[in-house]
Each structure stands twice: as structure tokens, then as C-alpha cells.
Enzyme design. Structure first.
Site, PDB file in Angstrom:
ATOM      1  CD  GLU A  30      -8.044   2.090  41.002  1.00  0.00           C
ATOM      2  OE1 GLU A  30      -8.177   1.203  41.874  1.00  0.00           O
ATOM      3  OE2 GLU A  30      -8.059   3.297  41.272  1.00  0.00           O
ATOM      4  CE1 TYR A  61      -2.438   3.563  44.750  1.00  0.00           C
ATOM      5  CE2 TYR A  61      -1.609   1.504  43.837  1.00  0.00           C
ATOM      6  CZ  TYR A  61      -2.593   2.473  43.910  1.00  0.00           C
ATOM      7  OH  TYR A  61      -3.737   2.355  43.151  1.00  0.00           O
ATOM      8  CE1 TYR A 133      -6.005   4.100  58.820  1.00  0.00           C
ATOM      9  CE2 TYR A 133      -4.989   2.531  57.318  1.00  0.00           C
ATOM     10  CZ  TYR A 133      -5.899   3.546  57.553  1.00  0.00           C
ATOM     11  OH  TYR A 133      -6.718   3.988  56.545  1.00  0.00           O
ATOM     12  CG  ASN A 138     -10.081  -2.383  46.565  1.00  0.00           C
ATOM     13  OD1 ASN A 138      -9.231  -3.083  46.016  1.00  0.00           O
ATOM     14  ND2 ASN A 138     -10.332  -1.145  46.168  1.00  0.00           N
ATOM     15  CE1 TYR A 144      -4.631  -1.594  43.891  1.00  0.00           C
ATOM     16  CE2 TYR A 144      -5.824  -2.856  45.555  1.00  0.00           C
ATOM     17  CZ  TYR A 144      -5.698  -1.727  44.770  1.00  0.00           C
ATOM     18  OH  TYR A 144      -6.649  -0.729  44.831  1.00  0.00           O
ATOM     19  CE  LYS A 148      -7.783   0.756  50.670  1.00  0.00           C
ATOM     20  NZ  LYS A 148      -7.386   1.312  49.360  1.00  0.00           N
TER      21      LYS A 148
END
Length: 257
Positions: A30, A61, A133, A138, A144, A148
Site C-alpha cells: 500500500e 502487482y 479503461y 488513489n 505504485y 488497475k
């Protein structure tokens, strides 16, 4: 130790004296917006496991893997324009504010709580119908780049429009012609006009998928993979180290250009 599971109570960290041969690994996926109490960790951990490429153990990710030979590709049929799936729709925050301005110039279907319902079973089938898309993060933070992009956009063969860290940071991990970055446009209106232009130009749109003949997408995988990564790092015989301040390393080196 997964930071989200220990960050609310300092006693969540083992209190007994640690055996000299035991390595502690700080595991976090995070950004600073989500986590807290990093100062509790001073001098406790030996290794870091995060999405940051400069971590002791890099845990992205997702990633691109090269094919041995170029592949023929077929882009799924597209019948819809722009989709955004969002679980935390907070009015006034930066990504929502950008969306609010963008939707004035181009229709956007929003899925998630308070919007169009979408089950995980129907996710790929539904989103793959869209040309674009909104892969809106965030947080703006070094390296990061989350599901998504990797799962929601690449996994459904839609063209991601990214908002988050810099274009230069994205291009450390994916080709520059695999996505559209909001920073490339002076305003949301200019971005909308470009998307509408691409919608009418099939040849230009398809160029954003050329990279797929050379690479395939591998998602980050579950926690099992993280444990395997730790085992591999330990097996390779890491030198002994103590990280004086996780906060200084993670926050101080995390700004994105």
C-alpha cells in the site's frame, strides 16, 4: 509481517527476544495514503518486500514477460467506449475530480458501489467490451502501479488511461505505447477529444496493442508467491542488515518524478 495487520497495535509485532538467526521481512503493498505508524518499525526489520523496485524483494502487482517468438494477436470486439471500476468513490479527491471534469466531454460508465453493479464473475466479459479503461490510482507514489493497470485494463484487453505516478515511472515497467497518460494532455477536455479521435480511427487505436505480440501479462499472484520470494531470498544467503528506519526509506525515497 504484513504492515496493514500490525500498524494499529505495536504489540502485534512479536515481543519476545528474537533468535539471532531469524530475519524479519516488512511486507507492504500500500502507498503512504493507506498505511500508518511506520516509526514503530525502527531497527526491527532486516528486509523489505514491496512493489518498490528498490526493495530487497521486489513484489510488483504485475509484469510483462517476453514471448520467445512474436505472436499473432486478436483484439476483442469493442462495442462500448470508456469504463471505470472504482471501489472508493470519494467526491472531491483528485482522481474523482478528474473524472467529474472528463465526463463532461465523453460518456463514461462507472461500476462499483453506488454505481453500476458488477460481479467478479462478469468482470472480464463486461470490461473487455470497452475501448478504454480509466486506470486511476488513489496515490502518486514511486512504482505504485496496481491491478488497475495490470488486471483491470491489460487483463481485459482494454486500453488503459492512467492517472498516478509519472509517465517515466510507468515506462520503467511497460512500453510507452501500451497506455495513455493523463499528464500528456493539458486538460481533461483535451484527453476526451483524443479518445474520441481514437474511437474513430481503428488503425491508430490498434497501435496501442502492438506490444502484445512481444509480451504477455503476468499478474502479481497471491500471497503464496510472496512467501516463495522470501524463501528464495533467504536461501540465496542475504548478508545481515538492519533497516534503521522503514519510514525514512519508504517515504523519503518514494516521491515520483
Amino acid at each position: 509481517m504484513h504492515h496493514v495487520d500490525i500498524m494499529y497495535d505495536k504489540r502485534s509485532v512479536p515481543q519476545e527476544p528474537r533468535p539471532h538467526f531469524q530475519h524479519w521481512v516488512w511486507f507492504n503493498m500500500e502507498p503512504p495514503l493507506i498505511i500508518t505508524n511506520l516509526h514503530w518499525l525502527d531497527g526491527l526489520f532486516n528486509m523489505t518486500l514491496t512493489f518498490r523496485k528498490d526493495a530487497d524483494i521486489f513484489r510488483p502487482y504485475g509484469q510483462l514477460i517476453a514471448f520467445k517468438e512474436p505472436q499473432n494477436i486478436t483484439i476483442p470486439t469493442k462495442s462500448k467506449l470508456v469504463a471505470w471500476v472504482v471501489s472508493k468513490f470519494y467526491p472531491g479527491v483528485w482522481r474523482t475530480a478528474y473524472y467529474e471534469e472528463l465526463k463532461k466531454y465523453i460518456p463514461i460508465d462507472v461500476y462499483g458501489k453506488g454505481h453500476i453493479a458488477l460481479s467478479w464473475d462478469d468482470f472480464n466479459k463486461t470490461i473487455s467490451q470497452y475501448k478504454f479503461y480509466l486506470a486511476f490510482e488513489n496515490s502518486v507514489f514511486k512504482d505504485y502501479i496496481t491491478e488497475k493497470l495490470w488486471s483491470n485494463a491489460f487483463g481485459t484487453w482494454t486500453l488503459p488511461v492512467v492517472l498516478g505516478t509519472s509517465r517515466e515511472n510507468y515506462e520503467r515497467f511497460v512500453p510507452g505505447d501500451a497506455f495513455i497518460h493523463v499528464n500528456d494532455f493539458p486538460s481533461p477536455k483535451d484527453l476526451a477529444m483524443y479518445l474520441l479521435e481514437l474511437d474513430k480511427d481503428d488503425e491508430k487505436y490498434r497501435k496501442y496493442f502492438n506490444w502484445r505480440s512481444r509480451y504477455y501479462v503476468k499478474n502479481g499472484g497471491g500471497w503464496q508467491l510472496s512467501y516463495c520470494q522470501v524463501c528464495m531470498a533467504l536461501k540465496n544467503g542475504p548478508h545481515y542488515q538492519v533497516i534503521p528506519s522503514i519510514a525514512k526509506w519508504f517515504l523519503g525515497n518514494g516521491t515520483s518524478s
